[in-house]
Design a protein around this motif. Structure first.
Motif, PDB file in Angstrom:
ATOM      1  N   THR A 182      33.975  33.610  24.221  1.00  0.00           N
ATOM      2  CA  THR A 182      34.030  32.663  25.338  1.00  0.00           C
ATOM      3  C   THR A 182      33.948  33.431  26.661  1.00  0.00           C
ATOM      4  OG1 THR A 182      36.433  32.706  25.453  1.00  0.00           O
ATOM      5  CG2 THR A 182      35.443  31.051  24.007  1.00  0.00           C
ATOM      6  N   LEU A 183      33.711  32.690  27.723  1.00  0.00           N
ATOM      7  CA  LEU A 183      33.487  33.356  29.015  1.00  0.00           C
ATOM      8  C   LEU A 183      34.660  34.220  29.453  1.00  0.00           C
ATOM      9  CD1 LEU A 183      31.706  30.589  31.139  1.00  0.00           C
ATOM     10  CD2 LEU A 183      30.736  32.735  30.343  1.00  0.00           C
ATOM     11  N   TRP A 184      35.865  33.819  29.127  1.00  0.00           N
ATOM     12  CA  TRP A 184      37.035  34.589  29.553  1.00  0.00           C
ATOM     13  C   TRP A 184      37.897  34.971  28.345  1.00  0.00           C
ATOM     14  CZ3 TRP A 184      35.353  30.268  32.316  1.00  0.00           C
ATOM     15  CH2 TRP A 184      34.942  30.500  33.632  1.00  0.00           C
TER      16      TRP A 184
ATOM     17  N   ASN B 171      33.402  36.068  35.493  1.00  0.00           N
ATOM     18  CA  ASN B 171      33.717  36.104  34.056  1.00  0.00           C
ATOM     19  C   ASN B 171      34.306  37.467  33.696  1.00  0.00           C
ATOM     20  OD1 ASN B 171      30.560  34.638  33.999  1.00  0.00           O
ATOM     21  ND2 ASN B 171      32.469  33.503  33.925  1.00  0.00           N
ATOM     22  N   ASN B 172      34.438  37.734  32.404  1.00  0.00           N
ATOM     23  CA  ASN B 172      35.094  39.003  32.048  1.00  0.00           C
ATOM     24  C   ASN B 172      34.122  40.170  32.100  1.00  0.00           C
ATOM     25  OD1 ASN B 172      34.193  39.907  29.303  1.00  0.00           O
ATOM     26  ND2 ASN B 172      34.753  37.805  28.791  1.00  0.00           N
TER      27      ASN B 172
ATOM     28  N   PHE C 175      30.806  40.638  30.194  1.00  0.00           N
ATOM     29  CA  PHE C 175      29.616  39.837  30.478  1.00  0.00           C
ATOM     30  C   PHE C 175      28.663  40.500  31.466  1.00  0.00           C
ATOM     31  CE2 PHE C 175      29.910  35.558  28.534  1.00  0.00           C
ATOM     32  CZ  PHE C 175      30.985  35.844  27.727  1.00  0.00           C
TER      33      PHE C 175
ATOM     34  N   ASP D  49      35.506  26.579  25.035  1.00  0.00           N
ATOM     35  CA  ASP D  49      35.472  27.741  25.920  1.00  0.00           C
ATOM     36  C   ASP D  49      36.869  28.148  26.387  1.00  0.00           C
ATOM     37  OD1 ASP D  49      33.678  29.681  26.954  1.00  0.00           O
ATOM     38  OD2 ASP D  49      34.071  28.934  28.962  1.00  0.00           O
TER      39      ASP D  49
ATOM     40  N   GLU E 233      30.606  22.181  27.740  1.00  0.00           N
ATOM     41  CA  GLU E 233      31.414  22.707  26.649  1.00  0.00           C
ATOM     42  C   GLU E 233      32.185  21.593  25.945  1.00  0.00           C
ATOM     43  OE1 GLU E 233      30.942  25.708  25.807  1.00  0.00           O
ATOM     44  OE2 GLU E 233      30.166  26.683  27.612  1.00  0.00           O
TER      45      GLU E 233
END
Lengths: 407, 231
Positions: free
Chosen positions: A217-219, B199-200, B203, A162, A147
């Motif tokens: 993004t992932l979170w 992850n959240n 996903f 990210d 990233e």
């Protein structure tokens, strides 16, 4: 040993030590028996001396020779946490001391957060971290996945993308605190501008943190149309409340009430704390909840909403009241609870835990450094973690009269 | 007239019988029937759009992700902690592909993976439309099939949401009709599906796509399951 070789070796050893000493800058550590204020002062020097990266505070510093020609390079995914903690620390400190030197340090840290936006080249897109370098650094490959980007807006810099919900929280918490008790008129405008762009971009993307590729993004999920953690509902409400307060712009207030009225974020956030099964309790998540509730509950004045936020806090307190002080954030939870509720919950044990706060030890570690030919080379080097949370706790406690200056 | 209805009923009955695939799935696999299903999402990332009706032939797919023990039968040099013998194996794309070929199978296409995960009705998760932590394996630290509620997909697959990400055979490319440009499209990245609960929650949606370099998974926990063609 060969007489000619000995001076050469001695010279090399001297050179090595000289480089190490110069690179490490600050080497003096406090003693565990020192009073709290002395420990904080010394760790503050270590943080500003060794972890300072153009105002951003590095969470992890690896010193040469670990494949490096300078320090302040390490795992950088979470740099916004210590950066915002030091920003909050110096904001609280300035609010007490009114010393312009403290305010100047806070200003410089805030400017680094602005730089985290500038380096991405996209208005409102904030990086996790940056490095002044033209080429990828070795740890990019092994300490975070792919990233890292070469900056187009700031030639000679690389930045880490990210961004996640917890760093999002770091930004509105740190910048919000800075705006509230430290920034002068010029910096108040700059802080408002940053949150306007940053939170505004999240709203524009349907309450998602999106990266350069346009994907979430992932979170980075606060979206009402997508399943997300209750904690993220809390963080989003807090961010909107803070940004409305700071910018005065109605769009943030409207977004706040839309998420409440249409999507029941006020109900959803209540369960931010997973209490059962017990092994799912997560003090890392509690930290983000604590920062969000700290900002939200002081800025909200609707009693019905405050009641719901208090319900959330009560669920956390159910766990926090018996928590062991294993790291600095857990100590902060207790102080936050006291500030928000006005209840005197300081026992002698908790006071002692605050007095016993400690930053970090410098440790020797072996690093597996990737080489250009694809092989790896093992190098031993020293590393430091962060004391930013401890320093923030101290000035937070001082500001709210929880910590005595003589401790 | 009576003869007509009798013939009609017999024809209808036999057509139902003949339209079913009578092959029994091999052990550890389930049958996914031929036909159309709702693929993609209207509200996910832009690469999940447009939502469409997609078609697959019938195929068999593994109920679970390939475990460390199973992978080690293929590659005796594959190392894992003894306590994780039943956990999903975390491997690169070429390792997964090689295992599938060794087993006489192959990796699923994105279409096949998504259909096996969500059935035909466009549901968000394998079990329906509501998320709960008890429906998923938290991450690779837990073993396969150990979520509290143990929900299966409509075809009987487990852990298609959460656990580890799963490799598909496909390169990361736009769906037909998707005009949003993305420099990552092409034959550089492979698509992984199913998310990891690290992850959240979004996903682990069945339509979520994520791209990753096939041989550089770094911190991503990526495993896989195989499919078998029906002759």
């Amino acid at each position: 040993m060969d007489n000619k070789l000995r001076p050469c070796l001695l010279f090399l050893c001297f050179l090595f030590v000289a480089i190490q000493t110069r690179a490490q800058k600050v080497n003096k550590f406090p003693s565990k028996t020192d009073p709290l204020h002395k420990k904080v002062a010394q760790f503050d020097k270590l943080m500003l001396g060794n972890h300072w990266n153009e105002g951003a505070i590095m969470q992890h510093v690896i010193f040469p020779p670990a494949g490096l020609d300078r320090p302040i390079v390490g795992s950088q995914a979470d740099c916004l946490d210590p950066t915002s903690e030091m920003l909050a620390a110096y904001s609280h400190k300035y609010a007490l001391t009114k010393d312009e030197k403290d305010r100047d340090i806070a200003n410089q840290i805030f400017e680094a957060i602005l730089k985290l936006e500038k380096v991405t080249g996209v208005s409102g897109l904030v990086a996790r971290s940056f490095n002044q370098t033209d080429e990828p650094l070795w740890h990019e490959e092994v300490m975070w996945y792919h990233e890292w980007h070469q900056s187009t807006s700031m030639p000679g810099y690389r930045w880490l993308g990210d961004l996640s919900a917890d760093k999002f929280t770091s930004i509105f918490y740190g910048v919000g605190t800075f705006w509230e008790i430290c920034a002068d008129a010029e910096y108040k405008d700059k802080a408002a501008g940053l949150l306007d762009r940053f939170i505004g971009r999240v709203i524009d993307n349907n309450f998602k943190l999106t990266d350069l590729d346009g994907k979430m993004t992932l979170w980075g999920n606060f979206c009402p149309d997508l399943p997300h953690q209750s904690l993220n509902s809390l963080e989003m409400l807090a961010a909107l409340k803070v940004t409305h307060r700071i910018t005065g712009k109605e769009r943030f207030n409207a977004a706040y009430h839309m998420l409440i009225d249409r999507y029941q974020y006020d109900d959803h956030q209540i369960n931010s704390k997973i209490l059962f099964p017990k092994e799912w309790r997560n003090v890392g998540d509690d930290y983000h909840a604590a920062r969000s509730l700290y900002m939200l509950m002081r800025f909200e004045d609707d009693p019905k909403l405050l009641n719901k936020y208090r319900m959330n806090l009560n669920r956390h307190w159910y766990d926090w009241k018996d928590i062991e002080f294993t790291w600095e954030s857990t100590i902060w939870f207790v102080m936050v609870y006291q500030v928000l509720t006005g209840e005197d919950i300081m026992t002698e044990e908790r006071r002692q835990a605050i007095k016993d706060m400690w930053g970090f030890e410098r440790r020797m570690k072996e690093f597996n450094i990737p080489q250009k030919d694809g092989s790896f080379k093992k190098v031993k080097s020293e590393e430091e973690r962060t004391a930013a949370a401890m320093i923030r706790n101290y000035w937070f406690g001082r500001y709210y009269g929880i910590i005595d200056e003589k401790w | 007239m009576k003869i007509f209805y009798t013939v009609l009923i017999v024809l209808m009955g036999t057509s139902i019988i003949f339209s079913q695939d009578l092959r029994k799935p091999p052990e550890g696999m389930v049958l996914v029937a031929e036909g159309g299903f709702i693929m993609g999402s209207k509200y996910g990332d832009h690469d999940e759009q447009p939502q469409q009706i997609a078609y697959t032939k019938a195929f068999f797919i593994d109920k679970y992700e390939i475990s460390n023990t199973e992978f080690a039968k293929f590659d005796p040099n594959f190392e894992f902690p003894a306590s994780k013998k039943d956990n999903a194996a975390i491997v690169t794309w070429s390792q997964a592909d090689a295992y599938a070929k060794w087993a006489g199978k192959r990796l699923p296409t994105e279409k096949e993976w998504e259909k096996a995960a969500r059935g035909i009705d466009g549901r968000v998760f394998p079990w329906g439309n509501t998320y709960d932590n008890t429906y998923v394996v938290w991450d690779q630290k837990s073993t396969r099939g150990t979520s509290i509620a143990k929900p299966a997909s409509p075809y009987g697959c487990y852990d298609m949401a959460g656990g580890v990400w799963e490799w598909t055979a496909d390169w990361y490319k736009p769906y037909p009709g998707n005009n949003t440009p993305m420099e990552q499209y092409g034959e550089k990245y492979k698509v992984m599906r199913g998310g990891s609960n690290f992850n959240n929650h979004s996903f682990v949606r069945t339509s979520q796509r994520y791209y990753v370099l096939p041989e550089k998974i770094s911190n991503y926990p990526v495993g896989f399951r195989c499919v078998l063609d029906i002759e």
